[in-house]
Design a protein around this motif. Structure first.
Motif, PDB file in Angstrom:
ATOM      1  N   MET A   1      23.156 -24.775 -24.615  1.00 47.00           N
ATOM      2  CA  MET A   1      24.447 -25.395 -24.316  1.00 47.00           C
ATOM      3  C   MET A   1      25.300 -24.415 -23.502  1.00 47.00           C
ATOM      4  N   ARG A   2      26.004 -24.966 -22.504  1.00 49.82           N
ATOM      5  CA  ARG A   2      26.813 -24.099 -21.648  1.00 49.82           C
ATOM      6  C   ARG A   2      28.056 -23.618 -22.383  1.00 49.82           C
ATOM      7  N   SER A  10      28.746 -30.209 -17.240  1.00 50.69           N
ATOM      8  CA  SER A  10      27.645 -30.551 -18.136  1.00 50.69           C
ATOM      9  C   SER A  10      26.621 -31.385 -17.388  1.00 50.69           C
ATOM     10  N   ALA A  11      25.380 -31.305 -17.813  1.00 53.96           N
ATOM     11  CA  ALA A  11      24.346 -32.172 -17.260  1.00 53.96           C
ATOM     12  C   ALA A  11      24.665 -33.624 -17.603  1.00 53.96           C
ATOM     13  N   ALA A  12      24.351 -34.544 -16.699  1.00 57.61           N
ATOM     14  CA  ALA A  12      24.501 -35.973 -16.976  1.00 57.61           C
ATOM     15  C   ALA A  12      23.334 -36.429 -17.846  1.00 57.61           C
ATOM     16  N   ARG A  13      23.603 -37.318 -18.787  1.00 60.54           N
ATOM     17  CA  ARG A  13      22.550 -37.770 -19.697  1.00 60.54           C
ATOM     18  C   ARG A  13      22.634 -39.289 -19.859  1.00 60.54           C
ATOM     19  N   MET A 450      16.552 -23.577 -18.935  1.00 60.14           N
ATOM     20  CA  MET A 450      17.809 -24.177 -18.474  1.00 60.14           C
ATOM     21  C   MET A 450      17.663 -25.682 -18.296  1.00 60.14           C
ATOM     22  N   ASP A 451      18.768 -26.429 -18.472  1.00 60.01           N
ATOM     23  CA  ASP A 451      18.742 -27.838 -18.110  1.00 60.01           C
ATOM     24  C   ASP A 451      18.935 -27.948 -16.596  1.00 60.01           C
ATOM     25  N   ASP A 457      23.218 -24.897 -10.875  1.00 58.69           N
ATOM     26  CA  ASP A 457      24.454 -24.115 -10.765  1.00 58.69           C
ATOM     27  C   ASP A 457      24.199 -22.637 -10.489  1.00 58.69           C
ATOM     28  N   LEU A 458      23.079 -22.114 -10.956  1.00 62.28           N
ATOM     29  CA  LEU A 458      22.820 -20.675 -10.954  1.00 62.28           C
ATOM     30  C   LEU A 458      22.950 -20.081  -9.555  1.00 62.28           C
TER      31      LEU A 458
END
Length: 526
Positions: A1-2, A10-13, A450-451, A457-458
């Protein structure tokens, strides 16, 4: 989790379907298509058409596309090469006789026949559920009624204003850049899209649109003919693959550089994840060295395999990658690279879609450099690509320009599978950076857990033409350590490309999507 104390996304889910593009309007258009009964291919084409309008510096119908499509339950990945070719009159002798030693940018000679519309048409006819006429409607509305300029588009446009003023036709629409939040209308492009919606592929490659493009190019000294346009044909090709950490990575074969992404993964696979995390100096250093070796081979070998001998088996051989790894050291940068093939054992948009049936589509479309050649056909409003810069004039080089030959291409869609099922359509745009981006994002996910959003983002860096171009997200201490290892670092103003990915978790029945903050878009699902 970030860490929610730190700005980010946040990642979309979702559970049913998901899209990820570089513009909100394109993501929404794709989602609307899916909710109206279209599949992943339909949604990808609709989204791409919108991007050709609302992100005009990155892509357009005057460019090319590549696609990887994994139909659910088929155990297959289908690859489409939608790149265009040089004019039939474009011989190396023609250029040499005129003292031209390299293909000149911002001239008709860097313009190859656009391949995108032909590829879209074939993909929709063969694998879609809807017609091109319906799928182009959102793009037509944005062209005719206008769209609001987003931040990254405004930034790129402002940086290319001088280029756009060099062509009298392009200058009329693009010579004065609009600011973020202003509305932009492209009436001519809207009319052209309507003609393609009504007349299909032939409306673009024959008749009024082709006559406008060819006539304008020839007025500037181009070699293009109507026959060159009529002859354009997208090609289904066999994907190339490698295995990485128990997954299979699929790429389109040359004339694209997906093979370089696979070579880099083969090199990096021989290492355990570097201690110190995803931005550790050791990991960054290994990526730089693998990039240098892989791009050495890219420059030597990647060309149109219909007209050149591309050593694909050698470049995909795990033993060859292991030999290359032997030249690398965690303690220092390579002072000199071995010759290509040794040892003897040798500005773009990307989007992805997963539909309710589990079909996965990885799709990329490009003009190459910002606004392509900077040449816009006056009546049709079609901005033309500059993919001809992928050619050389040297007759002994496999990528030497030749009649109806396709240039070395930088745009590459990616697909990750396991056990014959799609796990993740993914891609990272950004010109020459793309194979590095594929390796960086995939290893961030598979080696560091990572998600997709976190991996995209990295922070990034790119070893290119003797320097390492570093984003601001790479810390000062890491930069100092890389310099001590012998790397020549160069800060950059604009970040490296953009990217999208959708992870398919079949056990939990969920989708997780990411879209690059370096662009204006987002992932959306339902």
């Amino acid at each position: 989790m970030r860490d929610f104390h730190i700005p980010g996304r946040s990642a979309a889910r979702s559970t049913n379907a998901m899209v990820a593009t570089s513009q909100p309007a394109a993501s929404l258009a794709a989602l609307d298509v899916l909710r109206a009964g279209g599949n992943a291919v339909d949604a990808a084409v609709a989204a791409c058409a919108v991007l050709c309008v609302v992100e005009p510096e990155s892509t357009g119908i005057g460019g090319d596309c590549f696609c990887l499509y994994a139909p659910a339950g088929s155990g297959k990945v289908i690859a489409m090469n939608g790149s265009g070719h040089a004019p039939a009159a474009a011989t190396a002798d023609w250029y040499r006789e005129r003292g031209i030693t390299a293909i000149p940018d911002m001239t008709p000679h860097c313009v190859t026949v656009p391949g995108a519309i032909d590829a879209w048409s074939r993909l929709v006819a063969d694998h879609g559920r809807k017609g091109l006429d319906e799928l182009l409607q959102p793009a037509i509305r944005y062209a005719e009624q206008g769209f609001v300029v987003h931040g990254r588009v405004a930034l790129d446009w402002a940086g290319e204003a001088a280029k756009m003023r060099k062509d009298e036709s392009a200058a009329r629409l693009f010579g004065t850049p609009l600011a973020e939040g202003e509305r932009f209308v492209q009436k001519e492009l809207g009319r052209t899209l309507r003609m393609v919606a009504e007349g299909g592929r032939d409306a673009f490659y024959t008749g009024e649109i082709a006559e406008d493009i060819v006539g304008y190019l020839r007025s500037k000294g181009g070699l293009h003919t109507l026959d060159d346009f009529a002859a354009q044909q997208a090609e289904y090709v066999e994907p190339i693959t490698t295995d990485y950490r128990g997954y299979t990575v699929h790429e389109c074969p040359p004339n694209g550089v997906g093979i370089i992404a696979l070579l880099m993964l083969n090199i990096l696979e021989g290492y355990e994840p570097a201690p110190g995390g995803p931005l550790s100096v050791t990991r960054l250093h290994r990526l730089i060295e693998a990039t240098r070796l892989a791009f050495r081979d890219r420059n030597a070998f990647v060309a149109d395999p219909r007209m050149a001998d591309v050593p694909m088996a050698r470049l995909l051989d795990k033993a060859y990658a292991a030999d290359l790894r032997g030249f690398m050291s965690d303690e220092r940068s390579m002072a000199d690279l071995p010759p290509a093939g040794l040892p003897p054992h040798e500005d773009t948009v990307y989007l992805c879609v997963v539909d309710e049936d589990g079909n996965a589509c990885s799709f990329i479309n490009s003009l190459f450099k910002a606004f392509g050649s900077g040449i816009m056909a006056p009546k049709s409003g079609v901005m033309l690509q500059n993919r001809g810069l992928g050619f050389v004039i040297d007759p002994d080089h496999p990528n030497c320009i030749a009649p109806r030959k396709r240039p070395m291409h930088t745009i590459i869609p990616g697909m990750l599978t396991k056990g014959g099922e799609a796990v993740m359509p993914f891609g990272v745009m950004g010109g020459h950076y793309q194979p590095v981006g594929h390796a960086w994002v995939l290893t961030s996910i598979l080696d560091y857990g990572m998600d997709p959003q976190a991996a995209i983002d990295l922070a990034r860096l790119f070893a290119f033409e003797g320097q390492v171009e570093v984003e601001r997200g790479i810390g000062f201490e890491a930069c100092e350590a890389l310099s001590r290892l012998g790397h020549k670092l160069k800060p950059i103003d604009k970040p490296h490309g953009g990217g999208q990915a959708i992870w398919i978790d079949r056990e939990r029945g969920t989708l997780t999507g990411g879209s690059d903050p370096r662009k204006d878009g987002l992932a959306l699902g339902y």
